[in-house]
Design an enzyme around this catalytic site. Sequence first.
Site, mmCIF file in Angstrom:
data_model
loop_
_atom_site.group_PDB
_atom_site.id
_atom_site.type_symbol
_atom_site.label_atom_id
_atom_site.label_comp_id
_atom_site.label_asym_id
_atom_site.label_seq_id
_atom_site.Cartn_x
_atom_site.Cartn_y
_atom_site.Cartn_z
ATOM 1 N N HIS A 1 0.859 -1.199 0.000
ATOM 2 C CA HIS A 1 0.000 0.000 0.000
ATOM 3 C C HIS A 1 0.889 1.241 0.000
ATOM 4 C CE1 HIS A 1 -3.991 -1.756 1.737
ATOM 5 N NE2 HIS A 1 -3.448 -2.574 0.864
ATOM 6 N N TYR B 1 -8.665 4.953 8.400
ATOM 7 C CA TYR B 1 -8.741 5.264 9.829
ATOM 8 C C TYR B 1 -9.779 6.379 9.964
ATOM 9 C CZ TYR B 1 -4.299 2.764 10.608
ATOM 10 O OH TYR B 1 -3.312 1.817 10.701
ATOM 11 N N PRO C 1 -2.932 -0.530 19.030
ATOM 12 C CA PRO C 1 -2.740 -0.945 17.634
ATOM 13 C C PRO C 1 -2.940 0.157 16.592
ATOM 14 C CG PRO C 1 -4.804 -1.806 18.493
ATOM 15 C CD PRO C 1 -4.103 -1.167 19.640
ATOM 16 N N LYS D 1 2.226 -0.715 15.044
ATOM 17 C CA LYS D 1 3.655 -0.791 15.335
ATOM 18 C C LYS D 1 4.097 -2.056 16.079
ATOM 19 C CE LYS D 1 5.208 2.886 13.488
ATOM 20 N NZ LYS D 1 4.927 2.379 12.155
HETATM 21 C C1 PHB Z 1 -5.094 -4.944 10.921
HETATM 22 O O1 PHB Z 1 -5.253 -5.118 9.701
HETATM 23 O O2 PHB Z 1 -5.333 -5.846 11.748
HETATM 24 C C2 PHB Z 1 -4.648 -3.619 11.407
HETATM 25 C C3 PHB Z 1 -4.310 -2.634 10.494
HETATM 26 C C4 PHB Z 1 -3.895 -1.389 10.944
HETATM 27 C C5 PHB Z 1 -3.818 -1.150 12.298
HETATM 28 C C6 PHB Z 1 -4.133 -2.118 13.213
HETATM 29 C C7 PHB Z 1 -4.555 -3.376 12.770
HETATM 30 O O3 PHB Z 1 -3.421 0.090 12.721
#
Ligand code: PHB
Length: 394
Positions: free
Chosen positions: A72, A202, A294, A298
Amino acid sequence: MRTQVGIIGAGPAGLLLAHLLQLRGIESVVLETRSREEIEATLRAGVLEQGTVDLLNESGVGERMRREGMPHEGVILRFGGRSHRIHLSELTGGRSIMVYAQHEVIRDLVKARLERGGTILFGVKDVSLLDLDTPLPKIRFHDAGGATRELACDYVAGCDGFHGVSRPSIPSRMRREFTRIYPFGWLGILVEAPPATEELIYAYHERGFALVSTRSPQVQRLYAQCNPQDQAGAWPDARVWEELHARLAGSDGFKLTEGRIFQKGVIAMRSFVVEPMQHGRLFLAGDAAHIVPPTGAKGLNLAAADVRTLARALGAFYASGRSDLLERYSETALRRVWRAEHFSWWMTSMLHRFHDESPFHHRLQLSQLQYVTGSRAAATMLAENYVGLPFEDN
Ligand code: PHB
Ligand code: APR
Protein backbone atom coordinates in the site's frame (compact mmCIF):
# COMPACT_ATOMS: atom_id res chain seq x y z
CA MET A 1 20.97 -29.48 26.93
CA ARG A 2 23.30 -26.68 25.89
CA THR A 3 22.91 -23.95 23.28
CA GLN A 4 24.32 -20.49 22.57
CA VAL A 5 21.07 -18.50 22.84
CA GLY A 6 17.97 -19.78 24.62
CA ILE A 7 14.87 -18.10 23.16
CA ILE A 8 11.62 -18.06 25.13
CA GLY A 9 8.54 -17.66 22.94
CA ALA A 10 7.79 -18.48 19.29
CA GLY A 11 5.98 -15.26 18.39
CA PRO A 12 7.34 -12.98 15.67
CA ALA A 13 10.15 -11.79 17.98
CA GLY A 14 11.44 -15.23 19.00
CA LEU A 15 11.12 -16.85 15.58
CA LEU A 16 12.71 -13.98 13.69
CA LEU A 17 15.56 -13.80 16.21
CA ALA A 18 16.23 -17.54 15.84
CA HIS A 19 16.28 -17.10 12.06
CA LEU A 20 18.61 -14.06 12.07
CA LEU A 21 20.98 -15.83 14.48
CA GLN A 22 21.04 -18.94 12.32
CA LEU A 23 22.08 -16.82 9.33
CA ARG A 24 25.06 -15.68 11.42
CA GLY A 25 25.92 -19.25 12.40
CA ILE A 26 24.69 -18.82 15.99
CA GLU A 27 22.83 -21.75 17.49
CA SER A 28 19.61 -21.31 19.46
CA VAL A 29 16.71 -23.29 20.89
CA VAL A 30 13.18 -21.81 20.90
CA LEU A 31 10.79 -22.80 23.73
CA GLU A 32 7.05 -22.23 23.23
CA THR A 33 4.14 -23.06 25.53
CA ARG A 34 1.57 -23.41 22.74
CA SER A 35 1.37 -25.85 19.83
CA ARG A 36 2.49 -25.12 16.26
CA GLU A 37 -1.18 -25.16 15.15
CA GLU A 38 -2.12 -22.57 17.78
CA ILE A 39 0.66 -20.10 17.03
CA GLU A 40 -0.03 -20.38 13.30
CA ALA A 41 -3.75 -19.68 13.81
CA THR A 42 -3.61 -16.72 16.23
CA LEU A 43 -4.95 -13.61 14.52
CA ARG A 44 -3.10 -10.41 15.28
CA ALA A 45 -2.04 -7.35 13.31
CA GLY A 46 -1.39 -7.12 9.61
CA VAL A 47 0.71 -4.11 8.63
CA LEU A 48 4.45 -4.42 7.95
CA GLU A 49 6.65 -1.34 7.80
CA GLN A 50 9.10 -0.92 4.93
CA GLY A 51 12.01 -1.88 7.20
CA THR A 52 10.27 -5.08 8.33
CA VAL A 53 9.53 -6.00 4.71
CA ASP A 54 13.19 -5.37 3.80
CA LEU A 55 14.40 -7.44 6.76
CA LEU A 56 12.21 -10.42 5.82
CA ASN A 57 13.30 -10.16 2.18
CA GLU A 58 17.01 -9.75 2.92
CA SER A 59 16.97 -12.67 5.33
CA GLY A 60 15.35 -14.96 2.77
CA VAL A 61 11.86 -15.42 4.25
CA GLY A 62 9.95 -12.92 2.11
CA GLU A 63 9.03 -15.09 -0.86
CA ARG A 64 5.36 -15.76 0.02
CA MET A 65 4.94 -12.23 1.38
CA ARG A 66 6.05 -10.82 -1.98
CA ARG A 67 3.51 -13.05 -3.75
CA GLU A 68 0.53 -12.78 -1.40
CA GLY A 69 1.07 -9.56 0.55
CA MET A 70 -0.55 -6.32 -0.56
CA PRO A 71 1.74 -3.29 -0.87
CA HIS A 72 0.00 0.00 0.00
CA GLU A 73 1.42 3.38 -0.98
CA GLY A 74 -1.14 5.44 0.89
CA VAL A 75 -3.45 5.46 3.87
CA ILE A 76 -6.77 7.27 4.38
CA LEU A 77 -7.84 9.44 7.30
CA ARG A 78 -11.60 9.94 7.28
CA PHE A 79 -13.49 12.59 9.27
CA GLY A 80 -16.26 15.10 8.67
CA GLY A 81 -17.78 12.66 6.15
CA ARG A 82 -14.78 12.80 3.79
CA SER A 83 -11.66 10.78 3.07
CA HIS A 84 -8.23 12.40 3.03
CA ARG A 85 -5.33 10.43 1.56
CA ILE A 86 -1.83 10.48 3.02
CA HIS A 87 0.45 9.58 0.12
CA LEU A 88 2.98 7.55 2.12
CA SER A 89 5.49 6.80 -0.61
CA GLU A 90 5.52 10.29 -2.10
CA LEU A 91 6.11 11.83 1.33
CA THR A 92 8.85 9.41 2.37
CA GLY A 93 11.04 9.07 -0.68
CA GLY A 94 9.39 5.88 -1.91
CA ARG A 95 8.81 3.95 1.33
CA SER A 96 5.51 2.10 1.78
CA ILE A 97 3.78 -0.58 3.86
CA MET A 98 2.76 -4.17 3.19
CA VAL A 99 -0.52 -5.66 4.40
CA TYR A 100 0.38 -9.26 5.28
CA ALA A 101 -1.08 -10.93 8.38
CA GLN A 102 1.13 -11.66 11.36
CA HIS A 103 0.16 -15.35 11.43
CA GLU A 104 1.39 -15.65 7.84
CA VAL A 105 4.75 -14.24 8.95
CA ILE A 106 4.72 -16.82 11.77
CA ARG A 107 4.00 -19.65 9.29
CA ASP A 108 6.86 -18.53 7.02
CA LEU A 109 9.31 -18.31 9.93
CA VAL A 110 8.34 -21.67 11.46
CA LYS A 111 8.72 -23.33 8.05
CA ALA A 112 12.12 -21.70 7.44
CA ARG A 113 13.34 -22.74 10.89
CA LEU A 114 12.24 -26.37 10.64
CA GLU A 115 13.50 -26.75 7.05
CA ARG A 116 16.95 -25.61 8.15
CA GLY A 117 17.01 -28.10 11.01
CA GLY A 118 16.52 -25.51 13.78
CA THR A 119 14.86 -26.52 17.06
CA ILE A 120 11.50 -25.27 18.33
CA LEU A 121 10.15 -27.10 21.38
CA PHE A 122 6.36 -26.65 21.37
CA GLY A 123 4.04 -27.38 24.29
CA VAL A 124 6.59 -26.70 27.06
CA LYS A 125 5.35 -25.80 30.57
CA ASP A 126 6.54 -24.19 33.81
CA VAL A 127 9.39 -22.24 32.22
CA SER A 128 11.71 -20.54 34.73
CA LEU A 129 14.95 -18.60 34.31
CA LEU A 130 17.95 -19.23 36.55
CA ASP A 131 21.41 -17.72 37.08
CA LEU A 132 20.78 -14.74 34.79
CA ASP A 133 23.56 -12.75 36.37
CA THR A 134 26.17 -15.49 35.90
CA PRO A 135 28.03 -16.44 32.67
CA LEU A 136 25.92 -19.61 32.34
CA PRO A 137 22.21 -18.82 32.64
CA LYS A 138 19.73 -21.69 32.51
CA ILE A 139 16.13 -22.20 31.46
CA ARG A 140 14.26 -24.90 33.35
CA PHE A 141 10.98 -26.28 31.96
CA HIS A 142 8.76 -29.32 31.50
CA ASP A 143 8.79 -30.61 27.94
CA ALA A 144 5.65 -31.68 26.06
CA GLY A 145 6.02 -35.18 27.53
CA GLY A 146 6.15 -33.80 31.10
CA ALA A 147 9.88 -34.44 31.72
CA THR A 148 11.89 -31.79 33.60
CA ARG A 149 14.62 -30.33 31.33
CA GLU A 150 17.29 -27.70 31.72
CA LEU A 151 18.76 -25.66 28.87
CA ALA A 152 22.11 -24.03 29.65
CA CYS A 153 23.03 -21.11 27.38
CA ASP A 154 25.34 -18.15 26.96
CA TYR A 155 22.42 -15.73 26.64
CA VAL A 156 18.64 -15.79 27.10
CA ALA A 157 16.23 -13.88 24.84
CA GLY A 158 12.89 -13.18 26.52
CA CYS A 159 10.48 -13.07 23.55
CA ASP A 160 7.48 -14.43 25.45
CA GLY A 161 5.04 -11.57 25.05
CA PHE A 162 3.36 -9.34 27.63
CA HIS A 163 2.25 -12.22 29.90
CA GLY A 164 5.48 -14.21 29.74
CA VAL A 165 7.93 -15.16 32.50
CA SER A 166 10.98 -13.25 31.26
CA ARG A 167 10.15 -9.68 32.31
CA PRO A 168 9.16 -10.69 35.88
CA SER A 169 12.50 -12.56 36.11
CA ILE A 170 14.22 -9.16 36.31
CA PRO A 171 14.15 -8.23 40.03
CA SER A 172 11.52 -5.53 40.50
CA ARG A 173 14.03 -3.10 42.04
CA MET A 174 16.10 -3.32 38.84
CA ARG A 175 13.30 -2.34 36.42
CA ARG A 176 10.94 0.55 35.91
CA GLU A 177 7.59 0.14 34.17
CA PHE A 178 5.58 2.82 32.36
CA THR A 179 1.90 2.13 31.68
CA ARG A 180 -1.11 3.87 30.20
CA ILE A 181 -4.48 2.13 29.94
CA TYR A 182 -6.95 3.64 27.48
CA PRO A 183 -10.64 3.91 28.41
CA PHE A 184 -11.72 2.06 25.26
CA GLY A 185 -11.05 -1.13 23.31
CA TRP A 186 -11.49 -2.32 19.74
CA LEU A 187 -14.11 -4.73 18.55
CA GLY A 188 -12.42 -6.57 15.67
CA ILE A 189 -14.25 -8.62 13.06
CA LEU A 190 -13.31 -10.72 10.05
CA VAL A 191 -15.79 -10.57 7.19
CA GLU A 192 -16.19 -12.59 4.02
CA ALA A 193 -16.48 -9.75 1.53
CA PRO A 194 -14.53 -8.05 -1.23
CA PRO A 195 -12.57 -4.92 -0.22
CA ALA A 196 -14.59 -1.72 0.13
CA THR A 197 -11.45 0.37 -0.26
CA GLU A 198 -8.02 -0.03 -1.81
CA GLU A 199 -6.25 1.48 1.19
CA LEU A 200 -6.72 1.31 4.95
CA ILE A 201 -9.22 3.82 6.33
CA TYR A 202 -8.74 5.26 9.83
CA ALA A 203 -12.01 7.04 10.66
CA TYR A 204 -12.73 9.55 13.43
CA HIS A 205 -16.42 10.07 14.16
CA GLU A 206 -18.31 11.45 17.13
CA ARG A 207 -19.65 7.91 17.74
CA GLY A 208 -16.07 6.64 17.93
CA PHE A 209 -13.15 5.36 15.87
CA ALA A 210 -13.46 2.82 13.04
CA LEU A 211 -10.80 1.10 10.93
CA VAL A 212 -11.22 -0.64 7.59
CA SER A 213 -8.37 -3.03 6.85
CA THR A 214 -8.03 -6.12 4.72
CA ARG A 215 -6.63 -9.64 4.83
CA SER A 216 -7.16 -10.84 1.24
CA PRO A 217 -9.37 -10.12 -1.76
CA GLN A 218 -12.04 -12.26 -0.06
CA VAL A 219 -11.60 -11.33 3.63
CA GLN A 220 -11.81 -7.90 5.25
CA ARG A 221 -10.69 -6.90 8.75
CA LEU A 222 -12.76 -4.17 10.41
CA TYR A 223 -12.54 -2.58 13.84
CA ALA A 224 -14.79 -0.28 15.88
CA GLN A 225 -13.93 1.53 19.10
CA CYS A 226 -15.94 -0.02 21.95
CA ASN A 227 -16.12 -0.26 25.71
CA PRO A 228 -13.06 -2.26 26.84
CA GLN A 229 -15.29 -4.33 29.16
CA ASP A 230 -17.61 -5.39 26.31
CA GLN A 231 -17.83 -9.09 25.47
CA ALA A 232 -18.15 -9.92 21.78
CA GLY A 233 -21.72 -11.08 22.62
CA ALA A 234 -22.68 -7.43 23.28
CA TRP A 235 -22.14 -6.87 19.58
CA PRO A 236 -24.69 -8.81 17.50
CA ASP A 237 -24.02 -8.51 13.76
CA ALA A 238 -26.76 -5.93 13.23
CA ARG A 239 -25.23 -3.62 15.86
CA VAL A 240 -21.74 -4.02 14.35
CA TRP A 241 -22.94 -3.01 10.88
CA GLU A 242 -25.07 -0.14 12.15
CA GLU A 243 -22.12 1.31 14.06
CA LEU A 244 -19.59 0.81 11.25
CA HIS A 245 -21.93 2.34 8.64
CA ALA A 246 -22.60 5.35 10.88
CA ARG A 247 -18.92 5.97 11.66
CA LEU A 248 -17.89 5.66 8.01
CA ALA A 249 -20.85 7.57 6.53
CA GLY A 250 -20.24 10.63 4.38
CA SER A 251 -21.24 12.74 1.50
CA ASP A 252 -18.70 11.25 -0.94
CA GLY A 253 -20.55 8.02 -1.69
CA PHE A 254 -18.19 5.69 0.22
CA LYS A 255 -20.01 2.45 0.99
CA LEU A 256 -18.81 -0.32 3.28
CA THR A 257 -19.31 -3.80 1.81
CA GLU A 258 -21.14 -6.15 4.17
CA GLY A 259 -20.60 -9.90 4.31
CA ARG A 260 -20.68 -12.87 6.66
CA ILE A 261 -18.92 -12.08 9.94
CA PHE A 262 -16.96 -15.22 10.90
CA GLN A 263 -14.82 -13.94 13.74
CA LYS A 264 -15.43 -11.35 16.45
CA GLY A 265 -13.38 -10.29 19.47
CA VAL A 266 -12.60 -7.35 21.75
CA ILE A 267 -9.03 -6.16 22.32
CA ALA A 268 -7.87 -3.88 25.13
CA MET A 269 -5.68 -0.87 24.44
CA ARG A 270 -2.59 -0.08 26.46
CA SER A 271 0.81 1.54 26.22
CA PHE A 272 3.58 -0.11 28.24
CA VAL A 273 7.39 0.03 28.41
CA VAL A 274 9.88 -1.62 30.77
CA GLU A 275 13.31 -0.11 31.30
CA PRO A 276 15.92 -1.40 30.90
CA MET A 277 15.24 -4.16 28.38
CA GLN A 278 18.13 -6.27 29.68
CA HIS A 279 19.41 -7.71 32.94
CA GLY A 280 22.60 -9.74 33.23
CA ARG A 281 22.46 -12.27 30.39
CA LEU A 282 18.73 -11.77 29.70
CA PHE A 283 17.55 -9.56 26.82
CA LEU A 284 13.85 -8.75 26.33
CA ALA A 285 12.38 -8.21 22.86
CA GLY A 286 8.91 -7.49 21.48
CA ASP A 287 5.74 -7.51 23.59
CA ALA A 288 7.71 -8.84 26.59
CA ALA A 289 9.24 -5.36 26.86
CA HIS A 290 6.64 -3.03 25.39
CA ILE A 291 3.05 -2.76 24.21
CA VAL A 292 1.55 -0.13 21.92
CA PRO A 293 -2.13 0.45 21.14
CA PRO A 294 -2.74 -0.94 17.63
CA THR A 295 -3.66 2.41 16.06
CA GLY A 296 -0.16 2.99 14.69
CA ALA A 297 0.29 -0.65 13.55
CA LYS A 298 3.66 -0.79 15.33
CA GLY A 299 3.57 -3.92 17.60
CA LEU A 300 4.98 -6.48 15.20
CA ASN A 301 7.34 -3.96 13.61
CA LEU A 302 8.88 -3.00 16.94
CA ALA A 303 9.39 -6.68 17.75
CA ALA A 304 11.22 -7.06 14.41
CA ALA A 305 13.38 -3.99 15.06
CA ASP A 306 14.32 -5.24 18.57
CA VAL A 307 15.49 -8.62 17.33
CA ARG A 308 17.35 -7.07 14.43
CA THR A 309 19.32 -4.99 16.96
CA LEU A 310 19.81 -8.00 19.26
CA ALA A 311 20.95 -10.30 16.43
CA ARG A 312 23.54 -7.73 15.34
CA ALA A 313 24.80 -7.36 18.91
CA LEU A 314 25.03 -11.13 19.46
CA GLY A 315 26.61 -11.44 16.01
CA ALA A 316 29.34 -8.95 16.95
CA PHE A 317 29.97 -10.83 20.18
CA TYR A 318 30.33 -14.25 18.60
CA ALA A 319 32.31 -12.96 15.60
CA SER A 320 34.86 -10.87 17.46
CA GLY A 321 34.19 -10.98 21.19
CA ARG A 322 32.87 -7.39 21.18
CA SER A 323 30.35 -6.90 23.95
CA ASP A 324 29.71 -3.16 23.60
CA LEU A 325 26.68 -3.61 21.31
CA LEU A 326 25.16 -6.08 23.78
CA GLU A 327 25.81 -3.67 26.64
CA ARG A 328 24.03 -0.92 24.69
CA TYR A 329 21.14 -3.14 23.47
CA SER A 330 18.50 -1.66 25.77
CA GLU A 331 19.59 1.92 25.13
CA THR A 332 19.55 1.40 21.34
CA ALA A 333 16.23 -0.46 21.29
CA LEU A 334 14.48 1.99 23.63
CA ARG A 335 15.10 4.97 21.34
CA ARG A 336 12.96 3.34 18.65
CA VAL A 337 10.50 1.98 21.22
CA TRP A 338 9.75 5.41 22.66
CA ARG A 339 9.35 6.95 19.18
CA ALA A 340 6.78 4.24 18.36
CA GLU A 341 5.15 4.68 21.77
CA HIS A 342 4.71 8.37 21.11
CA PHE A 343 3.41 7.86 17.57
CA SER A 344 0.94 5.16 18.66
CA TRP A 345 -0.32 7.28 21.58
CA TRP A 346 -0.64 10.31 19.27
CA MET A 347 -2.59 8.43 16.56
CA THR A 348 -4.80 6.88 19.26
CA SER A 349 -5.48 10.25 20.92
CA MET A 350 -6.25 11.94 17.61
CA LEU A 351 -8.65 9.28 16.35
CA HIS A 352 -10.70 8.10 19.35
CA ARG A 353 -13.54 9.58 21.36
CA PHE A 354 -12.72 9.81 25.06
CA HIS A 355 -15.87 9.50 27.21
CA ASP A 356 -14.89 12.39 29.44
CA GLU A 357 -14.21 14.51 26.39
CA SER A 358 -15.53 18.04 26.15
CA PRO A 359 -16.74 19.75 22.96
CA PHE A 360 -13.50 21.75 23.21
CA HIS A 361 -11.44 18.55 22.95
CA HIS A 362 -13.52 17.30 20.00
CA ARG A 363 -12.81 20.57 18.12
CA LEU A 364 -9.10 20.19 18.86
CA GLN A 365 -9.08 16.67 17.42
CA LEU A 366 -10.82 17.86 14.24
CA SER A 367 -8.37 20.72 13.91
CA GLN A 368 -5.46 18.31 14.31
CA LEU A 369 -6.89 16.01 11.61
CA GLN A 370 -7.37 18.95 9.26
CA TYR A 371 -3.79 20.05 9.83
CA VAL A 372 -2.34 16.56 9.37
CA THR A 373 -4.20 16.06 6.10
CA GLY A 374 -3.77 19.62 4.86
CA SER A 375 -0.15 20.45 5.60
CA ARG A 376 2.63 18.64 3.76
CA ALA A 377 4.92 19.01 6.76
CA ALA A 378 2.37 17.49 9.16
CA ALA A 379 1.43 14.72 6.70
CA THR A 380 5.13 13.89 6.30
CA MET A 381 5.44 13.52 10.06
CA LEU A 382 2.63 10.96 10.06
CA ALA A 383 3.90 9.21 6.93
CA GLU A 384 7.51 8.74 8.03
CA ASN A 385 6.45 7.31 11.38
CA TYR A 386 3.78 5.08 9.81
CA VAL A 387 6.12 3.51 7.22
CA GLY A 388 8.78 3.32 9.94
CA LEU A 389 11.87 5.44 10.52
CA PRO A 390 15.15 4.05 9.20
CA PHE A 391 16.99 1.69 11.55
CA GLU A 392 19.71 3.21 13.70
CA ASP A 393 22.81 1.06 13.69
CA ASN A 394 25.11 1.48 16.63
C1 PHB B 1 -5.09 -4.94 10.92
O1 PHB B 1 -5.25 -5.12 9.70
O2 PHB B 1 -5.33 -5.85 11.75
C2 PHB B 1 -4.65 -3.62 11.41
C3 PHB B 1 -4.31 -2.63 10.49
C4 PHB B 1 -3.90 -1.39 10.94
C5 PHB B 1 -3.82 -1.15 12.30
C6 PHB B 1 -4.13 -2.12 13.21
C7 PHB B 1 -4.55 -3.38 12.77
O3 PHB B 1 -3.42 0.09 12.72
N1 APR C 1 7.29 -19.90 27.86
C1 APR C 1 7.38 -20.05 26.52
N2 APR C 1 6.63 -19.35 25.65
C2 APR C 1 5.78 -18.45 26.13
C3 APR C 1 5.66 -18.22 27.52
C4 APR C 1 6.46 -19.00 28.41
N3 APR C 1 6.38 -18.83 29.72
N4 APR C 1 4.72 -17.26 27.71
C5 APR C 1 4.29 -16.89 26.49
N5 APR C 1 4.91 -17.61 25.53
C6 APR C 1 4.76 -17.53 24.07
C7 APR C 1 3.36 -17.22 23.61
O1 APR C 1 2.56 -18.39 23.53
C8 APR C 1 3.60 -16.58 22.24
O2 APR C 1 3.58 -17.52 21.20
O3 APR C 1 5.52 -16.44 23.60
C9 APR C 1 4.98 -15.97 22.37
C10 APR C 1 4.96 -14.45 22.38
O4 APR C 1 4.51 -13.97 21.15
P1 APR C 1 3.74 -12.57 20.96
O5 APR C 1 2.82 -12.35 22.10
O6 APR C 1 3.20 -12.59 19.59
O7 APR C 1 4.91 -11.47 21.12
P2 APR C 1 6.06 -10.99 20.15
O8 APR C 1 6.77 -12.14 19.51
O9 APR C 1 6.84 -10.02 20.96
O10 APR C 1 5.32 -10.25 18.96
C11 APR C 1 4.99 -8.93 18.97
O11 APR C 1 3.36 -7.72 17.64
O12 APR C 1 1.37 -7.42 16.55
C12 APR C 1 2.00 -7.31 17.76
O13 APR C 1 1.24 -7.69 19.95
C13 APR C 1 1.38 -8.24 18.70
O14 APR C 1 1.96 -10.49 18.94
C14 APR C 1 2.39 -9.37 18.63
C15 APR C 1 3.60 -8.62 18.67
